[in-house]
Design an enzyme around this catalytic site. Structure first.
Site, mmCIF file in Angstrom:
data_model
loop_
_atom_site.group_PDB
_atom_site.id
_atom_site.type_symbol
_atom_site.label_atom_id
_atom_site.label_comp_id
_atom_site.label_asym_id
_atom_site.label_seq_id
_atom_site.Cartn_x
_atom_site.Cartn_y
_atom_site.Cartn_z
ATOM 1 N N VAL A 58 0.846 -1.200 0.000
ATOM 2 C CA VAL A 58 0.000 0.000 0.000
ATOM 3 C C VAL A 58 0.879 1.245 0.000
ATOM 4 O O VAL A 58 0.531 2.267 -0.576
ATOM 5 C CB VAL A 58 -1.015 -0.015 1.171
ATOM 6 C CG1 VAL A 58 -0.328 0.093 2.530
ATOM 7 C CG2 VAL A 58 -2.016 1.117 1.025
ATOM 8 N N HIS A 76 9.606 -5.693 9.784
ATOM 9 C CA HIS A 76 8.617 -5.232 8.810
ATOM 10 C C HIS A 76 7.633 -6.364 8.441
ATOM 11 O O HIS A 76 7.573 -6.793 7.284
ATOM 12 C CB HIS A 76 9.312 -4.685 7.552
ATOM 13 C CG HIS A 76 8.449 -3.753 6.754
ATOM 14 N ND1 HIS A 76 8.939 -2.719 6.009
ATOM 15 C CD2 HIS A 76 7.098 -3.700 6.572
ATOM 16 C CE1 HIS A 76 7.959 -2.078 5.406
ATOM 17 N NE2 HIS A 76 6.809 -2.668 5.743
ATOM 18 N N SER A 134 1.492 7.905 6.109
ATOM 19 C CA SER A 134 2.344 7.522 4.982
ATOM 20 C C SER A 134 3.639 8.337 5.046
ATOM 21 O O SER A 134 3.685 9.392 5.692
ATOM 22 C CB SER A 134 1.594 7.775 3.670
ATOM 23 O OG SER A 134 0.777 8.917 3.788
HETATM 24 P P1 NDP Z 1 -3.796 5.886 4.225
HETATM 25 O O1 NDP Z 1 -3.477 6.709 3.050
HETATM 26 O O2 NDP Z 1 -5.195 5.421 4.425
HETATM 27 O O3 NDP Z 1 -3.351 6.617 5.562
HETATM 28 C C1 NDP Z 1 -2.230 7.430 5.638
HETATM 29 C C2 NDP Z 1 -2.544 8.529 6.586
HETATM 30 O O4 NDP Z 1 -1.387 9.346 6.751
HETATM 31 C C3 NDP Z 1 -3.678 9.434 6.088
HETATM 32 O O5 NDP Z 1 -4.637 9.544 7.096
HETATM 33 C C4 NDP Z 1 -2.969 10.742 5.847
HETATM 34 O O6 NDP Z 1 -3.794 11.846 6.091
HETATM 35 C C5 NDP Z 1 -1.862 10.658 6.887
HETATM 36 N N1 NDP Z 1 -0.863 11.692 6.670
HETATM 37 C C6 NDP Z 1 -0.345 12.134 5.516
HETATM 38 N N2 NDP Z 1 0.483 13.162 5.756
HETATM 39 C C7 NDP Z 1 0.462 13.360 7.085
HETATM 40 C C8 NDP Z 1 1.094 14.290 7.945
HETATM 41 N N3 NDP Z 1 1.909 15.240 7.456
HETATM 42 N N4 NDP Z 1 0.856 14.214 9.280
HETATM 43 C C9 NDP Z 1 0.031 13.272 9.760
HETATM 44 N N5 NDP Z 1 -0.618 12.376 8.988
HETATM 45 C C10 NDP Z 1 -0.397 12.434 7.672
HETATM 46 O O7 NDP Z 1 -2.813 4.639 4.170
HETATM 47 P P2 NDP Z 1 -2.860 3.277 5.017
HETATM 48 O O8 NDP Z 1 -3.458 3.551 6.346
HETATM 49 O O9 NDP Z 1 -3.429 2.213 4.186
HETATM 50 O O10 NDP Z 1 -1.285 3.002 5.170
HETATM 51 C C11 NDP Z 1 -0.480 3.916 5.866
HETATM 52 C C12 NDP Z 1 0.982 3.561 5.756
HETATM 53 O O11 NDP Z 1 1.270 2.420 6.548
HETATM 54 C C13 NDP Z 1 1.476 3.166 4.358
HETATM 55 O O12 NDP Z 1 1.745 4.304 3.580
HETATM 56 C C14 NDP Z 1 2.708 2.361 4.658
HETATM 57 O O13 NDP Z 1 3.820 3.220 4.698
HETATM 58 C C15 NDP Z 1 2.460 1.808 6.056
HETATM 59 N N6 NDP Z 1 2.256 0.367 6.074
HETATM 60 C C16 NDP Z 1 3.119 -0.406 6.796
HETATM 61 C C17 NDP Z 1 2.938 -1.759 6.898
HETATM 62 C C18 NDP Z 1 3.867 -2.600 7.681
HETATM 63 O O14 NDP Z 1 4.056 -3.748 7.314
HETATM 64 N N7 NDP Z 1 4.429 -2.101 8.762
HETATM 65 C C19 NDP Z 1 1.825 -2.434 6.214
HETATM 66 C C20 NDP Z 1 0.972 -1.522 5.487
HETATM 67 C C21 NDP Z 1 1.194 -0.179 5.438
HETATM 68 P P3 NDP Z 1 -4.667 12.469 4.892
HETATM 69 O O15 NDP Z 1 -5.797 11.521 4.721
HETATM 70 O O16 NDP Z 1 -5.051 13.794 5.411
HETATM 71 O O17 NDP Z 1 -3.778 12.533 3.704
HETATM 72 C C1 DGY Z 2 3.010 -1.877 2.649
HETATM 73 O O1 DGY Z 2 2.147 -2.528 2.025
HETATM 74 O O2 DGY Z 2 3.259 -0.700 2.416
HETATM 75 C C2 DGY Z 2 3.734 -2.577 3.745
HETATM 76 O O3 DGY Z 2 4.789 -1.896 4.240
HETATM 77 C C3 DGY Z 2 4.005 -4.016 3.530
HETATM 78 O O4 DGY Z 2 2.805 -4.703 3.399
#
Ligand code: NDP
Ligand code: DGY
Length: 327
Positions: free
Chosen positions: A83, A292, A216
């Protein structure tokens, strides 16, 4: 389809069979796979993408101008098995009219679940406890031995209440969390579901017992968690990051943990990945580091793989993708 009409696709890693089966069955791809569990070396990546119509990549593959140039003008679609898309040079990709597929939603539950597990393991010192049982440190029951921090009655702060942030909040509330604060670019209507209070970052840091990062990685969030950030947290608070390692300044985190500025940290993501085994953070008992594995359940990875393949095929045929990144 004749051999000339077949689309050239480069797959940068061995991926779960669900995705491979879809690509093979489609019968329209001339597939070239880096058939290994280890990342494709840069030189092989540049060679492998030459002339490709589609690239199926992972978060560990940096898809930048050099790769796009190496691929050349045929390239129609990049489909990432993640994602997060901070490894893709989005501006350049957009400029070239290349479509991007990614895997939102299907990994939200698994990642939120892992975040809760990491939070509890860190706050209740589970890795330390397991180690003490094995090394003979468990002499008897002691009133203050291996005490940690509980969620009941606590204030939790979520930085980035997106898909995963909200799913984390939903799971934490039933533990008896008293207040749920969040911060981000703007208030979110869906926060109502968890009685979330939208607050400035400083308020979140000074009031929360648990600070969970699930935003993100963007130019705005890169290095967000630095010395100033940790200095605003309570000495008894716990820091959790399951977003991307680069959101954190790790030297500043080390300082905050070793000086007692904050109580503990749990990280599923680091810079670099893997974190070298001699990294200072790994010397600290109050830092729990995972490799991770947020989305790492068998079923989630299978569904991610299938979605990545279907996104790629849609990109190749110019049809609607199940999950296209809006750029
Ligand atoms: P989303 O896009 O739904 O959520 C990301 C959030 O970050 C949004 O609410 C966004 O706000 C917010 N954001 C962006 N800029 C800022 C900022 N400056 N300050 C605070 N918040 C901010 O993505 P997901 O929830 O699906 O995924 C989030 C992240 O999690 C991914 O980008 C990835 O990096 C990470 N991830 C990690 C995994 C792991 O294995 N550890 C697995 C999956 C994901 P807004 O809506 O206002 O833009
Ligand atoms: C993602 O999807 O961004 C995670 O970091 C791994 O699933």
């Amino acid at each position: 389809m004749s051999a000339q009409q077949m689309m050239k696709v480069f797959v940068t890693r061995r991926i779960p069979q669900e995705g491979m089966k879809i690509l093979q069955k489609a019968g329209m791809c001339n597939l070239s796979v880096w058939d290994s569990d280890e990342p494709v070396p840069r030189a092989e990546l540049l060679k492998g993408v030459a002339g490709a119509h589609g690239i199926l990549c992972l978060l560990s593959d940096k898809i930048d101008t050099e790769v796009l140039d190496a691929a050349g003008p045929n390239l129609k679609v990049i489909s990432t098995l993640s994602v997060g898309f901070d490894h893709l040079a989005i501006d350049e990709i957009k400029k070239r009219g290349i479509r991007v597929g990614y895997t939102p939603d299907v990994l939200t539950d698994a990642t939120a679940e892992l975040t809760v597990a990491l939070l509890l393991a860190t706050a209740r010192r589970l890795p330390e406890g397991v180690e003490e049982v094995k090394n003979g440190g468990w002499s008897t029951w002691k009133p203050l031995w291996l005490c940690g921090y509980g969620l009941s009655g606590s204030t939790v702060g979520v930085i980035g209440l997106g898909r995963i942030g909200l799913a984390i909040a939903r799971r934490l509330k039933p533990f008896g969390v008293k207040r749920l604060l969040y911060t981000g670019r703007q208030p979110k209507p869906q926060a109502q579901e968890v009685d979330g209070e939208y607050v400035p970052l400083d308020t979140l840091l000074s009031e929360c017992d648990f600070v969970v990062v699930s935003c993100s990685l963007t130019p705005d969030t890169q290095g967000l968690c630095d010395k100033t950030f940790f200095s605003k947290m309570k000495k008894t608070s716990i820091f959790i990051n399951t977003s991307r390692g680069a959101v954190v300044n790790q030297e500043d985190l080390f300082e905050a943990l070793s000086s007692g500025q904050i109580a503990a940290a749990g990280l599923d993501v680091t810079t670099p990945e893997p974190l070298p085994t001699d990294h200072p953070l790994l010397t600290l008992k109050n830092c729990v580091v995972l490799p991770h594995i947020g989305s790492a359940t068998y079923s989630t990875r299978g569904v991610m793989s299938a979605l990545t393949a279907n996104n790629l095929l849609a990109g190749l045929t110019g049809s609607e993708m199940p999950s296209e990144l809006k750029m």
